[in-house]
Scaffold this active site. Structure first.
Site, short mmCIF file in Angstrom:
data_model
loop_
_atom_site.label_atom_id
_atom_site.label_comp_id
_atom_site.label_asym_id
_atom_site.label_seq_id
_atom_site.Cartn_x
_atom_site.Cartn_y
_atom_site.Cartn_z
N ASP A 1 0.87 -1.16 0.00
CA ASP A 1 0.00 0.00 0.00
C ASP A 1 0.93 1.23 0.00
OD1 ASP A 1 -2.26 1.73 0.57
OD2 ASP A 1 -1.41 1.86 2.59
N ASP B 1 -0.26 5.15 0.70
CA ASP B 1 -0.57 6.21 1.66
C ASP B 1 -0.67 5.64 3.07
OD1 ASP B 1 -0.66 8.22 -0.30
OD2 ASP B 1 -2.63 7.50 -0.92
C1 XBP Z 1 -5.38 6.18 0.65
C2 XBP Z 1 -6.38 7.06 0.06
C3 XBP Z 1 -6.02 8.00 -0.99
C4 XBP Z 1 -5.40 9.32 -0.62
C5 XBP Z 1 -5.75 10.35 -1.64
O1 XBP Z 1 -4.89 5.33 -0.35
O2 XBP Z 1 -7.55 6.93 0.36
O3 XBP Z 1 -7.25 8.27 -1.56
O4 XBP Z 1 -5.87 9.81 0.63
O5 XBP Z 1 -5.31 10.06 -2.91
P1 XBP Z 1 -3.96 4.02 -0.03
P2 XBP Z 1 -6.10 10.66 -4.18
O6 XBP Z 1 -3.83 3.87 1.45
O7 XBP Z 1 -4.72 2.90 -0.67
O8 XBP Z 1 -2.62 4.28 -0.70
O9 XBP Z 1 -6.57 12.02 -3.82
O10 XBP Z 1 -5.10 10.68 -5.32
O11 XBP Z 1 -7.27 9.72 -4.47
MG MG Z 2 -2.99 3.20 3.26
#
Ligand code: XBP
Ligand code: MG
Length: 283
Positions: free
Chosen positions: A38, A40
């Site tokens: 993952d 973020d």
């Molecule tokens: C986490 C999310 C993402 C980011 C925002 O993603 O929900 O949506 O907060 O990114 P993960 P965008 O943990 O799956 O990496 O604004 O580009 O959608």
């Molecule tokens: Mg995440």
């Protein structure tokens, strides 16, 4: 035995069969072959001091008086995907707001501006990788493990994060960068992990996922993946039932992880041997 029957027999024994030009190649299907990360909250602790800031800058750019404080954003993080998060905010907090250009188009354009603002933050170097991430990626490569990303975020956010922190060539370390709208249903649906597995050409039993959130874990588990969780401040209190192990970070040699749930067998660092052990134990 005909090749077809032989392949079926091998599969029933949990073996993957492929053919080189001259001979069949058989490998054990339960062997760890790739790591799916993952992004973020896992590769970088970037939600509150990265994405949130970029959303607020984009709101100001659009002349909106919306501003997400840390608590509001913490709640909104339950909704995965930036566009989906803006939609939810409008429904829950701005019910009377009438977008100038149709709801979907308005959100899409606002989100494009947010992505530009987020790129500026990444390019300024404001968003580092979490401890142990660079070390583990390099070690996994050196040990022949495949690397993939399965994230809800926009693809350019991942490639810019990688180039800025590890150099542009690091993008090519990943066999698959599966992101955002490439699948219809975002986490906690399994779609993005299933897509990454499909593109890797591997079974879930041959891979291990690294996640930071309850919805991310649910997504990986529903795809059949053994999952290691490294929490952050936003996700620490979430429910991680089903994770192979829950840690506060991957850790560095001089700054080991803390175990929040599960048995690390005395280890203090997530390295390739540790992941092989966790994977083997779960299979
Ligand atoms: C986490 C999310 C993402 C980011 C925002 O993603 O929900 O949506 O907060 O990114 P993960 P965008 O943990 O799956 O990496 O604004 O580009 O959608
Ligand atoms: Mg995440």
């Amino acid at each position: 035995m005909s090749p077809v029957i032989a392949a079926e027999k091998l599969r029933s024994l949990n073996l993957r069969v492929g053919f080189s030009q001259t001979r069949p190649i058989c490998t054990i299907m339960n062997e760890l072959k790739a790591l799916i990360f993952d992004v973020d909250g896992t590769l970088a602790d970037n939600e509150q001091d990265g994405h949130r800031i970029a959303f607020n800058l984009a709101f100001a750019d659009a002349g909106l008086d919306w501003s997400w404080d840390r608590n509001t954003y913490e709640d909104l993080l339950e909704t995965f995907g930036g566009k989906e998060r803006i939609h939810r905010y409008m429904e829950d907090f701005q019910p009377g707001f009438d977008p100038p250009a149709g709801r979907d188009r308005f959100v899409r354009e606002l989100h494009q501006q947010k992505t530009l603002r987020y790129q500026e933050l990444l390019n300024s170097g404001a968003i580092p990788l979490r401890p142990g991430v660079a070390r583990l990626l390099k070690e996994a490569r050196a040990n022949g493990l495949g690397l993939a990303v399965a994230s809800t975020t926009t693809a350019v956010n991942v490639t810019t994060l990688l180039s800025k922190t590890l150099g542009e060539q690091s993008i090519s370390w990943f066999e698959v960068i599966a992101c955002g709208d490439v699948v219809a249903r975002k986490k906690p649906a399994p779609d993005i992990f299933l897509y990454a597995l499909e593109e890797l050409g591997l079974a879930a039993s041959e891979c291990l996922a690294v996640e930071d959130s309850e919805s991310g874990l649910a997504s990986a588990l529903a795809a059949g993946l053994t999952t290691v969780v490294t929490v952050n401040e936003s996700t620490r209190k979430q429910n991680f039932t089903g994770a192979a192990i829950v840690l506060d970070q991957l850790g560095e040699p001089d700054n080991g992880f803390r175990v929040l749930a599960g048995d690390a067998g005395g280890a203090t660092l997530v390295d390739v041997n540790f992941l092989k052990l966790i994977h083997h134990r779960a299979r």
